[in-house]
Structure formats: C-alpha cells, structure tokens
Scaffold this motif. Structure first.
Motif, PDB file in Angstrom:
ATOM      1  N   LYS A 137       0.820  -1.218   0.000  1.00  0.00           N
ATOM      2  CA  LYS A 137       0.000   0.000   0.000  1.00  0.00           C
ATOM      3  C   LYS A 137       0.854   1.269   0.000  1.00  0.00           C
ATOM      4  CE  LYS A 137      -3.708  -2.143   2.666  1.00  0.00           C
ATOM      5  NZ  LYS A 137      -4.123  -2.311   4.057  1.00  0.00           N
ATOM      6  N   LEU A 138       1.951   1.251   0.756  1.00  0.00           N
ATOM      7  CA  LEU A 138       2.739   2.487   0.899  1.00  0.00           C
ATOM      8  C   LEU A 138       3.988   2.519   0.020  1.00  0.00           C
ATOM      9  CD1 LEU A 138       2.473   3.302   4.729  1.00  0.00           C
ATOM     10  CD2 LEU A 138       1.165   4.230   2.812  1.00  0.00           C
ATOM     11  N   GLU A 139       4.271   1.436  -0.657  1.00  0.00           N
ATOM     12  CA  GLU A 139       5.495   1.365  -1.457  1.00  0.00           C
ATOM     13  C   GLU A 139       5.658   2.534  -2.429  1.00  0.00           C
ATOM     14  OE1 GLU A 139       8.208  -0.449  -4.552  1.00  0.00           O
ATOM     15  OE2 GLU A 139       6.206   0.336  -4.793  1.00  0.00           O
ATOM     16  N   PRO A 140       4.566   2.969  -3.116  1.00  0.00           N
ATOM     17  CA  PRO A 140       4.743   4.069  -4.080  1.00  0.00           C
ATOM     18  C   PRO A 140       5.143   5.399  -3.431  1.00  0.00           C
ATOM     19  CG  PRO A 140       2.601   2.967  -4.367  1.00  0.00           C
ATOM     20  CD  PRO A 140       3.181   2.465  -3.094  1.00  0.00           C
ATOM     21  N   ILE A 142      12.543   9.504  -2.328  1.00  0.00           N
ATOM     22  CA  ILE A 142      13.520   9.390  -3.402  1.00  0.00           C
ATOM     23  C   ILE A 142      14.847   9.964  -2.920  1.00  0.00           C
ATOM     24  CG2 ILE A 142      12.017   9.377  -5.436  1.00  0.00           C
ATOM     25  CD1 ILE A 142      12.426  12.476  -5.467  1.00  0.00           C
ATOM     26  N   PRO A 143      15.970   9.575  -3.524  1.00  0.00           N
ATOM     27  CA  PRO A 143      16.074   8.512  -4.519  1.00  0.00           C
ATOM     28  C   PRO A 143      15.970   7.138  -3.862  1.00  0.00           C
ATOM     29  CG  PRO A 143      18.240   9.358  -4.013  1.00  0.00           C
ATOM     30  CD  PRO A 143      17.274  10.182  -3.216  1.00  0.00           C
ATOM     31  N   HIS A 173      20.643   1.419  -9.623  1.00  0.00           N
ATOM     32  CA  HIS A 173      20.314   2.803  -9.976  1.00  0.00           C
ATOM     33  C   HIS A 173      19.754   3.553  -8.787  1.00  0.00           C
ATOM     34  CE1 HIS A 173      20.830   1.700 -14.125  1.00  0.00           C
ATOM     35  NE2 HIS A 173      19.930   0.736 -13.997  1.00  0.00           N
ATOM     36  N   LEU A 174      19.943   4.875  -8.824  1.00  0.00           N
ATOM     37  CA  LEU A 174      19.267   5.754  -7.880  1.00  0.00           C
ATOM     38  C   LEU A 174      18.039   6.284  -8.600  1.00  0.00           C
ATOM     39  CD1 LEU A 174      22.431   7.535  -6.567  1.00  0.00           C
ATOM     40  CD2 LEU A 174      20.804   6.280  -5.156  1.00  0.00           C
ATOM     41  N   ASP A 175      16.894   5.733  -8.242  1.00  0.00           N
ATOM     42  CA  ASP A 175      15.675   6.034  -8.972  1.00  0.00           C
ATOM     43  C   ASP A 175      14.941   7.211  -8.319  1.00  0.00           C
ATOM     44  OD1 ASP A 175      13.354   5.994 -10.394  1.00  0.00           O
ATOM     45  OD2 ASP A 175      12.603   4.105  -9.548  1.00  0.00           O
ATOM     46  N   SER A 176      14.792   8.293  -9.072  1.00  0.00           N
ATOM     47  CA  SER A 176      14.043   9.438  -8.546  1.00  0.00           C
ATOM     48  C   SER A 176      12.727   9.636  -9.291  1.00  0.00           C
ATOM     49  CB  SER A 176      14.884  10.717  -8.648  1.00  0.00           C
ATOM     50  OG  SER A 176      15.944  10.661  -7.722  1.00  0.00           O
ATOM     51  N   SER A 177      12.420   8.711 -10.197  1.00  0.00           N
ATOM     52  CA  SER A 177      11.203   8.890 -11.004  1.00  0.00           C
ATOM     53  C   SER A 177      10.036   8.134 -10.365  1.00  0.00           C
ATOM     54  CB  SER A 177      11.437   8.358 -12.415  1.00  0.00           C
ATOM     55  OG  SER A 177      11.807   6.981 -12.326  1.00  0.00           O
ATOM     56  N   ARG A 178       9.685   8.588  -9.167  1.00  0.00           N
ATOM     57  CA  ARG A 178       8.585   7.950  -8.454  1.00  0.00           C
ATOM     58  C   ARG A 178       7.529   9.014  -8.209  1.00  0.00           C
ATOM     59  NH1 ARG A 178      10.095   3.118  -6.115  1.00  0.00           N
ATOM     60  NH2 ARG A 178       8.645   3.389  -4.408  1.00  0.00           N
ATOM     61  N   PRO A 179       6.506   9.095  -9.043  1.00  0.00           N
ATOM     62  CA  PRO A 179       5.581  10.231  -9.011  1.00  0.00           C
ATOM     63  C   PRO A 179       4.843  10.409  -7.676  1.00  0.00           C
ATOM     64  CG  PRO A 179       4.822   8.479 -10.502  1.00  0.00           C
ATOM     65  CD  PRO A 179       6.220   8.152 -10.119  1.00  0.00           C
ATOM     66  N   LEU A 180       4.596   9.338  -6.942  1.00  0.00           N
ATOM     67  CA  LEU A 180       3.844   9.486  -5.692  1.00  0.00           C
ATOM     68  C   LEU A 180       4.751   9.656  -4.467  1.00  0.00           C
ATOM     69  CD1 LEU A 180       0.919   6.923  -6.187  1.00  0.00           C
ATOM     70  CD2 LEU A 180       0.879   9.416  -6.438  1.00  0.00           C
ATOM     71  N   SER A 181       6.075   9.646  -4.686  1.00  0.00           N
ATOM     72  CA  SER A 181       7.013   9.750  -3.556  1.00  0.00           C
ATOM     73  C   SER A 181       6.740  11.003  -2.723  1.00  0.00           C
ATOM     74  CB  SER A 181       8.440   9.813  -4.084  1.00  0.00           C
ATOM     75  OG  SER A 181       9.323  10.194  -3.050  1.00  0.00           O
ATOM     76  N   ILE A 182       6.932  10.887  -1.415  1.00  0.00           N
ATOM     77  CA  ILE A 182       6.765  12.076  -0.569  1.00  0.00           C
ATOM     78  C   ILE A 182       7.991  12.983  -0.668  1.00  0.00           C
ATOM     79  CG2 ILE A 182       5.133  11.040   1.080  1.00  0.00           C
ATOM     80  CD1 ILE A 182       8.631  11.492   2.187  1.00  0.00           C
ATOM     81  N   GLY A 183       9.018  12.596  -1.428  1.00  0.00           N
ATOM     82  CA  GLY A 183      10.201  13.452  -1.611  1.00  0.00           C
ATOM     83  C   GLY A 183      11.377  12.922  -0.824  1.00  0.00           C
ATOM     84  N   ARG A 184      12.198  13.827  -0.349  1.00  0.00           N
ATOM     85  CA  ARG A 184      13.394  13.407   0.399  1.00  0.00           C
ATOM     86  C   ARG A 184      13.174  13.617   1.888  1.00  0.00           C
ATOM     87  NH1 ARG A 184      18.451  13.380  -1.957  1.00  0.00           N
ATOM     88  NH2 ARG A 184      18.478  13.909  -4.154  1.00  0.00           N
ATOM     89  N   VAL A 185      13.790  12.781   2.722  1.00  0.00           N
ATOM     90  CA  VAL A 185      13.816  13.077   4.158  1.00  0.00           C
ATOM     91  C   VAL A 185      15.251  13.136   4.684  1.00  0.00           C
ATOM     92  CG1 VAL A 185      11.503  12.228   4.680  1.00  0.00           C
ATOM     93  CG2 VAL A 185      13.435  10.636   4.755  1.00  0.00           C
TER      94      VAL A 185
END
Ligand code: PLP
Length: 492
Positions: free
Chosen positions: A290-293, A297-298, A312-324
């Motif tokens: 449920k929360l994986e998306p 990122i990355p 790879h360092l994947d930053s193309s995750r549209p639903l990501s909450i960003g960086r922490v």
C-alpha cells in the motif's frame, strides 16, 4: 577548588602547535571575514599537546560505554557493537566515496544499499525499505507522511486521527502531531496489552492509522495482533509498527505477516550500529504494497542487463513524498548493519531473538522475589519491567534511587519511569550479547540493593557515592549547557 579551576589547564605562553605565519594582509582578510572577526588576541587555552591528550582521555574515561560495562537500558537495546562492523565501515572503497559521484562508479555501494533494503524487508515480512531516516523518530515521521499521502491520493484527506496506546514511546504521538494528525490515546488492559474494547471504541472512518509497538513497551507480545490489524483495516486505516523492539522477534516472527503496513527499524538498536552520542543513527522504514509508491527518493533499484546486475538511484517515483535526508542517509551505518546481518546469517539472526528473550526472562525469574514485576510476572519478551513500588512503600526508596545506587557498583542504570503506565518503573533490557556471568553479577547487585533498601535505605537514597559528580539537576543540565571556554588565569 571549584570545578572550573580543576578543569583549567591553560598557562600563559604554553604552546601545543606551531602554525605558519599567515601571509594574508589584514585588510583583505577583513573583507572576507568581517572586520570584527579579525582579532590580535584570542582568549584560547594555552596548552601543550600532552595537556590536551590527557584532558580528553580523562574526560572519555568518565563516560560509560557498552565497551566498558553492562548497559541494561530498556527499550534502547544497548547491545555490543562487533568490531568487524568497524573494519568494513572503514574500508577505503566506502570511506572515499563522494555522494555526487556518477552511479557507474558507485555500483558496490549501491549494491550494498539494495541488498540491505531487501534483507530488512525480508526480516520484517514487507515489500520495500528505505534507509534514509536518521533515527527511529525520523522513521516514524516519514511513515506518518506516507500515511497522509496515501489517504490524500485516495481522496480521504478527512482522515485526521492517529490512535496510539498510552504505553507508547513519546516519539509516536510527537511524530503524528508533526503531521497535523489528532492523537487519540487508548488505555491498555490489566494484562499490559492493547484493550480491544477501547480500540474498537476509538476506531471510525476518520482514523488514518494506529501506531503500535510490538512487543509493546511493557516488554509483552501483543497476542491479539492479528485482530487489532483487522479492526483498523476494517475502518480503512493503516497499521504502523514501532519496530524499536524488533530484537525480540528477529527470525522468529514478522510484523508484515501480522498485518502491519509499515514499520521502522532502529539499526542502532537491533542491528548493532553505534547509538552515536547524538550523531547519525538509522531508522530504516519498511513498507507493504500500500505504501510502497510513497517511499522517499532517490530509491535504489536493480535491473539485469545481459544477466549482469546494475544498480540505480531512482528518482522517477511520481507518488514519492520526496526526500527526508540529504543524499541516501547515513551510508556507513548501512555498511555496519549489513556486516552484522551477513556475519550472523539467517540462523544467527534467529539466535539473537531467542537469546534476547531468554536473557530477559532469566533476569525476571531471579529478581521476581525481590522486586515487583509489572503485570503479574508474566513471561516477557526481550525486556522486563520491574517496579520499585514495594521499596517505595516500605522504605521510601524510589526507582531513581535504585538506579543511582547501581552506578556505585559500576553498572549503567536501567530505563526509569518508562513506560509511564507502570509506577516506579525500572525497565531492564539485557540483550543477547551478555553472558550468564554478567547477568548473575547484575542480578546479585540488584538483590543486594533490595537488601540495602531494608537495612540502610539512606545509602541508596543518597547514591551515587563514587562517581565524579553525584546527583545533578538533570533539567538544568540539559537546558543550560555550559560548554564555552572562559579563561580563568591571565598569569601562569
Ligand atoms: C528508541 C525508541 C524510539 C525512537 O528511536 P530513536 O532512534 O531514539 O529516535 C521509538 N520507539 C521506541 C519504542 C523506542 O524504544
């Protein structure tokens, strides 16, 4: 002599290092630094190299450490940090990396991150893991941010309540509140576990999540855990596991299998990385589907090209909450935790859980006649919560006094007054790394202190007697840190 004069080592003219004469004209230095910062005389201590070495070496000997003695601080899992972890974390291939290097040149480090993510997900029965958070509390915050994003994405932004048992670690309500959730506390039942009736009453369509620690902060396994998860899922909420107590379950059972949607690990507790004196820890967070998306990122991913793995360092995750965290978290802690898991293997990991529980129950069984054991002396998990209520009632000695007295015997105190629901709590977590001899020494001292409470309570109430300083005003010590050097002597 005041403490200040004991500390003062400075003697005018004494020199510890010779610096080359500067060749920057004062005017141009001032243009960079600001004229106020250019001073002819700085009141710095004047000391020799040996003075400095002795000063800091002697101060370090006043510190208590896991390498120096038994450290039964409950909930904190102060286990031995194997030295092989330091050897791998010190490998030049790891320490010489720069986080902005091209990923084609950092494949080894990315492989390690990828494998640790996967191993932690396997250990807790979830799908994916991020290593970004710096601490358990940081992991909780990230989890609550993802819970929020999940409900928002589903058009259920109205869910604003996070339910938390009143035995929880204080960081749980703080993390939920930081995400603007309303915290609803629920009481435990008489056996020290979640009260299902109280939980059902607290649940409704406005609940975003339940935050639960299992084993809970009383050191007891939540036996109704599947039902608890079903109830929360039944109203559309998510279930978060505070995994700080994962040491008890390693290799035996998994939060993902119990129904939890997300959890944090404390690598600096369960996986033997240093607690770091306020420095970096790692509160890795694992999630189910449920929360994986929403993971930050990355994110390190793997693909096979011509049968060969590429990371790879994947930053193309549209639903990501960003960086922490900047970059990818505290990488060298990941190296240590990875080393720990790989050196133990699956069987060894299970042995950690089994021996942690065995050690805590050994302490419980031997001390049960001398102290009250919270919640009727049930079999506990990796830690046991005693209560000094009997001692307080009989001779006015409190849990704090017993802890201070332990210091006279060279032992670090257990956790005091937590969980809050146990009066005069003494929470003891021996961990699996201690031998029977060490446990027996500790237990014998605890029994001796219980005797002193009857025969000479004053010696306990006025402890510690052998430490450099005795009782501190602990609030002032935190709020009014005095760390600045102020020169005392102008002469020699
Ligand atoms: C230690 C602990 C935390 C917080 O972890 P930190 O790394 O100190 O932020 C949260 N919950 C429980 C139960 C803990 O023991």
């Amino acid at each position: 002599m005041t403490t200040k004069t004991i500390f003062e080592k400075s003697r005018t003219g004494r020199i510890g290092a010779n610096l080359p004469k500067h060749d920057v004209p004062t005017a141009s230095a001032a243009s960079y630094l600001g004229a106020d910062n250019i001073r002819e005389n700085l009141p710095l201590p004047e000391v020799s190299e040996l003075d400095v070495v002795r000063h800091f070496t002697n101060l370090s000997h006043r510190n208590y450490s896991i390498d120096g003695g038994f450290y039964p601080l409950g909930s904190c899992t102060m286990k031995y940090n194997p030295k092989v972890n330091e050897a791998t974390a010190g490998l030049p291939g790891f320490t010489g990396l720069h986080p902005l290097q091209d990923e084609t040149t950092t494949q080894g480090a990315l492989a390690l991150i990828y494998e640790l993510q996967a191993m932690l997900a396997e250990i807790c029965g979830m799908q994916a893991t991020t290593l970004q958070p710096s601490a358990g509390a940081h992991g909780e915050l990230l989890a609550m941010m993802m819970v929020k994003a999940y409900h928002k994405e589903r058009g259920e932004e109205h869910r604003n309540i996070v339910v938390i048992p009143d035995a929880a670690h204080g960081t749980n309500p703080a993390s939920a509140a930081r995400c603007n959730f309303v915290v609803k506390g629920i009481p435990g039942n008489s056996s020290g576990r979640t009260d299902l009736g109280a939980l059902e009453k607290a649940l409704n369509r406005n609940v975003a999540a339940l935050m639960l620690t299992n084993p809970n902060t009383a050191g007891l396994f939540e036996t109704d855990i599947k039902r608890i998860c079903e109830l929360v899922h039944g109203v559309g909420g998510l279930v978060y596991c505070d995994g700080a107590n994962m040491n008890a379950m390693l290799g035996i059972t998994r939060p993902g299998d119990m129904g939890f949607d997300v959890m944090h690990f404390n690598l600096h507790k369960t996986f033997s990385t240093p607690h770091g004196g306020g420095g970096p820890g790692c509160g890795a967070v694992s999630v189910g589907s449920k929360l994986e998306p929403y993971l930050p990122i990355p994110y390190v991913t793997r693909e096979f090209i011509d049968g060969k793995p590429h990371f790879h360092l994947d930053s193309s995750r549209p639903l990501s909450i960003g960086r922490v965290h900047s970059f990818y978290g505290a990488f060298l802690l990941a190296v240590r935790a990875y080393t720990y898991i790989r050196s133990l293997g699956a069987k060894g990991i299970r042995g950690v859980g089994e021996n942690a529980v065995l050690n805590a129950n050994y302490v419980r069984a031997r001390l049960a006649g001398h102290y009250d054991v919270a919640f009727d002396n049930q079999v506990c998990m990796h830690e046991v919560v005693l209560s000094a209520s009997k001692q307080k009632h009989e001779s006015g000695v409190r849990a704090l006094d017993i802890s201070k007295r332990l210091m006279d015997y060279g032992i670090h105190p257990p956790t005091n007054y937590f969980p809050l629901i146990v009066p005069e709590a003494l929470m003891i977590e021996p961990t699996e790394t201690e031998s029977k001899q060490t446990l027996d020494e500790f237990i014998d001292v605890m029994i001796q202190i219980a005797e002193e409470c009857k025969t000479d309570p004053e010696i306990v109430k006025s402890a510690p007697h052998v430490t450099v300083v005795s009782r501190l005003d602990e609030t002032q010590a935190v709020k009014q840190l005095d760390l600045r050097y102020e020169p005392l002597f102008s002469g020699s």
